[in-house]
Scaffold this motif. Structure first.
Motif, PDB file in Angstrom:
ATOM      1  N   VAL A 147      39.046  36.392  38.717  1.00 16.79           N
ATOM      2  CA  VAL A 147      38.688  36.039  40.095  1.00 16.79           C
ATOM      3  C   VAL A 147      38.294  34.568  40.172  1.00 16.79           C
ATOM      4  O   VAL A 147      38.678  33.839  41.100  1.00 16.79           O
ATOM      5  CB  VAL A 147      37.546  36.933  40.604  1.00 16.79           C
ATOM      6  N   MET A 148      37.518  34.127  39.202  1.00 18.59           N
ATOM      7  CA  MET A 148      37.039  32.745  39.196  1.00 18.59           C
ATOM      8  C   MET A 148      38.183  31.751  39.050  1.00 18.59           C
ATOM      9  O   MET A 148      38.168  30.661  39.651  1.00 18.59           O
ATOM     10  CB  MET A 148      36.039  32.562  38.052  1.00 18.59           C
ATOM     11  N   GLY A 149      39.205  32.105  38.286  1.00 17.94           N
ATOM     12  CA  GLY A 149      40.294  31.171  38.021  1.00 17.94           C
ATOM     13  C   GLY A 149      41.530  31.372  38.856  1.00 17.94           C
ATOM     14  O   GLY A 149      42.509  30.641  38.674  1.00 17.94           O
ATOM     15  N   ALA A 150      41.540  32.340  39.759  1.00 16.42           N
ATOM     16  CA  ALA A 150      42.742  32.651  40.537  1.00 16.42           C
ATOM     17  C   ALA A 150      43.115  31.492  41.460  1.00 16.42           C
ATOM     18  O   ALA A 150      42.253  30.799  42.000  1.00 16.42           O
ATOM     19  CB  ALA A 150      42.520  33.918  41.354  1.00 16.42           C
ATOM     20  N   ARG A 151      44.401  31.312  41.659  1.00 14.13           N
ATOM     21  CA  ARG A 151      44.900  30.226  42.513  1.00 14.13           C
ATOM     22  C   ARG A 151      45.402  30.721  43.862  1.00 14.13           C
ATOM     23  O   ARG A 151      45.783  29.918  44.710  1.00 14.13           O
ATOM     24  CB  ARG A 151      46.019  29.483  41.785  1.00 14.13           C
ATOM     25  N   THR A 152      45.452  32.037  44.054  1.00 16.67           N
ATOM     26  CA  THR A 152      45.824  32.599  45.354  1.00 16.67           C
ATOM     27  C   THR A 152      44.851  33.713  45.712  1.00 16.67           C
ATOM     28  O   THR A 152      44.248  34.328  44.824  1.00 16.67           O
ATOM     29  CB  THR A 152      47.256  33.162  45.351  1.00 16.67           C
ATOM     30  N   LEU A 153      44.725  33.978  47.005  1.00 14.63           N
ATOM     31  CA  LEU A 153      43.833  35.037  47.457  1.00 14.63           C
ATOM     32  C   LEU A 153      44.340  36.398  47.000  1.00 14.63           C
ATOM     33  O   LEU A 153      43.540  37.298  46.701  1.00 14.63           O
ATOM     34  CB  LEU A 153      43.708  35.005  48.982  1.00 14.63           C
ATOM     35  N   ALA A 154      45.648  36.567  46.906  1.00 11.88           N
ATOM     36  CA  ALA A 154      46.212  37.834  46.431  1.00 11.88           C
ATOM     37  C   ALA A 154      45.808  38.100  44.987  1.00 11.88           C
ATOM     38  O   ALA A 154      45.476  39.231  44.614  1.00 11.88           O
ATOM     39  CB  ALA A 154      47.734  37.810  46.561  1.00 11.88           C
ATOM     40  N   THR A 155      45.810  37.057  44.158  1.00 14.62           N
ATOM     41  CA  THR A 155      45.402  37.223  42.766  1.00 14.62           C
ATOM     42  C   THR A 155      43.906  37.483  42.670  1.00 14.62           C
ATOM     43  O   THR A 155      43.456  38.238  41.802  1.00 14.62           O
ATOM     44  CB  THR A 155      45.779  35.970  41.954  1.00 14.62           C
ATOM     45  N   VAL A 156      43.119  36.871  43.541  1.00 14.68           N
ATOM     46  CA  VAL A 156      41.684  37.157  43.603  1.00 14.68           C
ATOM     47  C   VAL A 156      41.450  38.643  43.844  1.00 14.68           C
ATOM     48  O   VAL A 156      40.651  39.289  43.156  1.00 14.68           O
ATOM     49  CB  VAL A 156      41.007  36.323  44.707  1.00 14.68           C
ATOM     50  N   ALA A 157      42.162  39.196  44.817  1.00 12.90           N
ATOM     51  CA  ALA A 157      42.000  40.618  45.132  1.00 12.90           C
ATOM     52  C   ALA A 157      42.420  41.493  43.958  1.00 12.90           C
ATOM     53  O   ALA A 157      41.777  42.505  43.650  1.00 12.90           O
ATOM     54  CB  ALA A 157      42.820  40.967  46.379  1.00 12.90           C
ATOM     55  N   ALA A 158      43.501  41.109  43.256  1.00 14.12           N
ATOM     56  CA  ALA A 158      43.978  41.904  42.121  1.00 14.12           C
ATOM     57  C   ALA A 158      42.971  41.893  40.974  1.00 14.12           C
ATOM     58  O   ALA A 158      42.653  42.945  40.398  1.00 14.12           O
ATOM     59  CB  ALA A 158      45.328  41.367  41.650  1.00 14.12           C
ATOM     60  N   PHE A 159      42.438  40.718  40.630  1.00 11.06           N
ATOM     61  CA  PHE A 159      41.476  40.657  39.530  1.00 11.06           C
ATOM     62  C   PHE A 159      40.135  41.281  39.929  1.00 11.06           C
ATOM     63  O   PHE A 159      39.420  41.812  39.068  1.00 11.06           O
ATOM     64  CB  PHE A 159      41.289  39.217  39.067  1.00 11.06           C
ATOM     65  N   ALA A 160      39.800  41.233  41.216  1.00  6.50           N
ATOM     66  CA  ALA A 160      38.596  41.928  41.664  1.00  6.50           C
ATOM     67  C   ALA A 160      38.741  43.435  41.465  1.00  6.50           C
ATOM     68  O   ALA A 160      37.772  44.125  41.112  1.00  6.50           O
ATOM     69  CB  ALA A 160      38.314  41.610  43.133  1.00  6.50           C
ATOM     70  N   ALA A 161      39.954  43.949  41.672  1.00  9.28           N
ATOM     71  CA  ALA A 161      40.207  45.374  41.414  1.00  9.28           C
ATOM     72  C   ALA A 161      40.050  45.696  39.934  1.00  9.28           C
ATOM     73  O   ALA A 161      39.516  46.755  39.571  1.00  9.28           O
ATOM     74  CB  ALA A 161      41.611  45.748  41.899  1.00  9.28           C
ATOM     75  N   ILE A 162      40.488  44.792  39.052  1.00 11.49           N
ATOM     76  CA  ILE A 162      40.314  44.999  37.616  1.00 11.49           C
ATOM     77  C   ILE A 162      38.841  45.016  37.262  1.00 11.49           C
ATOM     78  O   ILE A 162      38.368  45.867  36.485  1.00 11.49           O
ATOM     79  CB  ILE A 162      41.058  43.902  36.827  1.00 11.49           C
ATOM     80  N   ALA A 163      38.067  44.082  37.816  1.00 11.61           N
ATOM     81  CA  ALA A 163      36.630  44.039  37.544  1.00 11.61           C
ATOM     82  C   ALA A 163      35.944  45.322  37.993  1.00 11.61           C
ATOM     83  O   ALA A 163      35.050  45.846  37.304  1.00 11.61           O
ATOM     84  CB  ALA A 163      36.001  42.833  38.235  1.00 11.61           C
ATOM     85  N   SER A 164      36.355  45.844  39.142  1.00 11.60           N
ATOM     86  CA  SER A 164      35.744  47.081  39.629  1.00 11.60           C
ATOM     87  C   SER A 164      36.056  48.252  38.708  1.00 11.60           C
ATOM     88  O   SER A 164      35.215  49.132  38.495  1.00 11.60           O
ATOM     89  CB  SER A 164      36.221  47.386  41.056  1.00 11.60           C
ATOM     90  N   MET A 165      37.267  48.264  38.121  1.00 13.35           N
ATOM     91  CA  MET A 165      37.591  49.333  37.179  1.00 13.35           C
ATOM     92  C   MET A 165      36.766  49.208  35.903  1.00 13.35           C
ATOM     93  O   MET A 165      36.374  50.206  35.298  1.00 13.35           O
ATOM     94  CB  MET A 165      39.082  49.304  36.846  1.00 13.35           C
ATOM     95  N   GLY A 166      36.481  47.970  35.477  1.00 10.12           N
ATOM     96  CA  GLY A 166      35.604  47.791  34.328  1.00 10.12           C
ATOM     97  C   GLY A 166      34.212  48.326  34.592  1.00 10.12           C
ATOM     98  O   GLY A 166      33.623  49.008  33.728  1.00 10.12           O
TER      99      GLY A 166
END
Length: 502
Positions: A295-314
């Motif tokens: 999320v911190m390093g994402a360059r697009t809002l779509a990638t932010v949302a995708a990595f936020a989903a990964i963090a939530s699964m963790g």
């Protein structure tokens, strides 16, 4: 509940086939039939949830064959809750797809949507491990069709990667099931729960191997590191409403871990003990860290949302890995929250994309139509995803922290708290880049899309409802978790005589 237990599987299956064969060329009629079907599924899921809460587990024997010889569906509190969550999310996101016109970009959107609901509901209701595999495959086929809906080179490439990873999972699943059946002679979950404690010592190694293979399969579905590589590109490239529905797809992996590893592979099983918990927890903590850094390093809002989903699964799997009633109740509450929060984030991303043509965070862009409303919705979603007060994400993380108190758990506390801080920074950076650091100019004209905003608002209302009703919800979940860790009633439901034929 009787025959009603099978309706969440049969209803979307019939409507999907009907839409595919009859309505594929008449989008207006397909919209009506498909939306009414999803609404009926939502209403039925609420009734089933109330029935499961009042009456306890109930088995439905397909073909009137008793378990373990026949296929069985089992309705209990957890399966009913997951069906209700799926139906509510699907109805809201389907209205969004209609409101934005996403469903017109391909001929088979609504048919695939219904088949996806069939697979989801079947995976949650099945009481047989082999049929869990079958419904996983239904999910894979329908989700791939939805993933590439609308076409595009990048979307097709991400779809191939998604299918490749999941086919590996399917192969592992078959190997695991074959190993279990060769040793136990059954794949009925309740039957396995009754027989595995009596397993001869010489077969313990095979069952541990089978359990590890199942855990890997569910880790792929749940996007646990290092089996998460399919998710960022898949969720970032999929159509917005499809990504929003996929928010519950990863929860199928978490549900399967909770179901299987509290029912027939519990930590009290002599053959495996705490093996699976010890494997799951480190992967969950690394997944949490990878998601937050992404999320911190994402360059697009779509990638932010995708990595936020990964963090939530963790975060979710960190709670699941404790395999205690208190932690399981906290995990289910966080599962509900994270599903809705991730879906809202993906829908907002799609709204931004449709108005600006990009979700790039690097260079300033011109303001958007409905700029203020989108900024407010993003702020609510960011608070929910990061786990800040006062929304349900904060309460969910508090419940998980409370469930992991004690010696040796400081690593968990540190990981959750530090990752939350990193998520706050990453989401604040993304929000400022999209909504604050805008270039001079006037917004491009865009249709207001009121139905899309109503659908997104409904999911936000779900988050607010989880927050306001946290007391009674967590009390209900505590009873649900206690039943999961003491599955006598679930096992007994499978021993009852089959229902009378209609």
């Amino acid at each position: 509940m009787g025959h009603w237990i099978i309706v969440p599987v049969v209803l979307p299956a019939i409507m999907g086939a009907f839409t595919l064969l009859v309505l594929r060329n008449t989008i207006e009629v397909a919209r009506v039939f498909s939306t009414v079907t999803t609404a009926l599924l939502a209403a039925l899921s609420v009734w089933l949830l109330l029935g499961a809460s009042a009456e306890g587990p109930e088995a439905y024997f397909l073909g009137n064959w008793p378990a373990p010889f026949g296929i069985v569906l089992v309705l209990d509190r957890l399966s009913a809750l997951m069906v209700a969550l799926t139906a509510f999310l699907a109805l809201a996101v389907q209205l969004y797809a209609i409101g934005t016109g996403w469903d017109t970009r391909g001929r088979h959107f609504h048919a695939l949507w219904q088949f996806q609901l069939m697979g989801l509901c079947g995976a949650f209701l099945t009481g047989d491990a082999f049929n869990l595999f079958v419904f996983f495959e239904v999910l894979l086929i329908a989700s791939y069709g939805l993933m590439i809906h609308g076409g595009g080179r990048a979307r097709l490439k991400a779809g191939v990667q998604y299918v490749a990873f999941n086919l590996v999972g399917s192969t592992l699943f078959l190997f695991g099931l074959a190993t279990i059946y060769s040793v136990m002679g059954t794949l009925n979950m309740a039957d396995l729960a009754a027989k595995l404690p009596l397993l001869p010592e010489g077969d313990a190694a095979l069952m541990r191997l089978a359990g590890v293979m199942l855990l890997m399969v569910f880790a792929i579905k749940g996007a646990l590191v290092p089996l998460h590589f399919w998710l960022p590109a898949t969720y970032a490239q999929a159509p917005g409403p499809v990504s929003a529905l996929f928010a519950v797809m990863t929860k199928v992996g978490a549900y399967a871990v909770i179901r299987c590893f509290t029912l027939f592979f519990p930590v009290t099983l002599p053959a495996s003990g705490a093996l699976f918990a010890n494997l799951l927890l480190p992967a969950a903590l690394v997944t949490l860290a990878v998601g937050a850094i992404g999320v911190m390093g994402a360059r697009t809002l779509a990638t932010v949302a995708a990595f936020a989903a990964i963090a939530s699964m963790g975060t979710l799997f960190t709670a699941v890995a404790q395999f205690t009633p208190q932690a399981t109740a906290a995990a289910i509450y966080y599962l509900l929250h994270s599903t809705l929060a991730a879906a809202v984030m993906f829908l907002i991303t799609d709204l931004v994309l449709s108005r600006r043509g990009t979700t790039d965070l690097v260079s300033p862009k011109t303001p958007m139509a409905q700029h203020g409303l989108l900024a407010a919705l993003f702020m609510v979603a960011a608070i929910a995803v990061a786990g800040m007060p006062p929304l349900s994400g904060f309460l969910g993380k508090l419940l998980i922290l409370d469930a992991t108190r004690g010696a040796g758990q400081m690593l968990i506390w540190g990981a959750i708290l530090v990752s939350s801080f990193v998520l706050i920074l990453g989401l604040a950076r993304a929000g400022s880049a999209v909504f604050w650091k805008t270039a001079p100019g006037t917004p491009l004209p865009h249709a207001p899309q009121p139905l899309a905003f109503v659908a997104t608002g409904a999911l936000v209302a779900g988050l607010i409802g989880l927050t306001l009703a946290a007391g009674p919800i967590t009390g209900w979940l505590a009873e649900t978790a206690a039943a999961l860790h003491d599955p006598v009633a679930y096992i007994d439901a499978n021993k009852l005589e089959p229902h009378d034929a209609p």
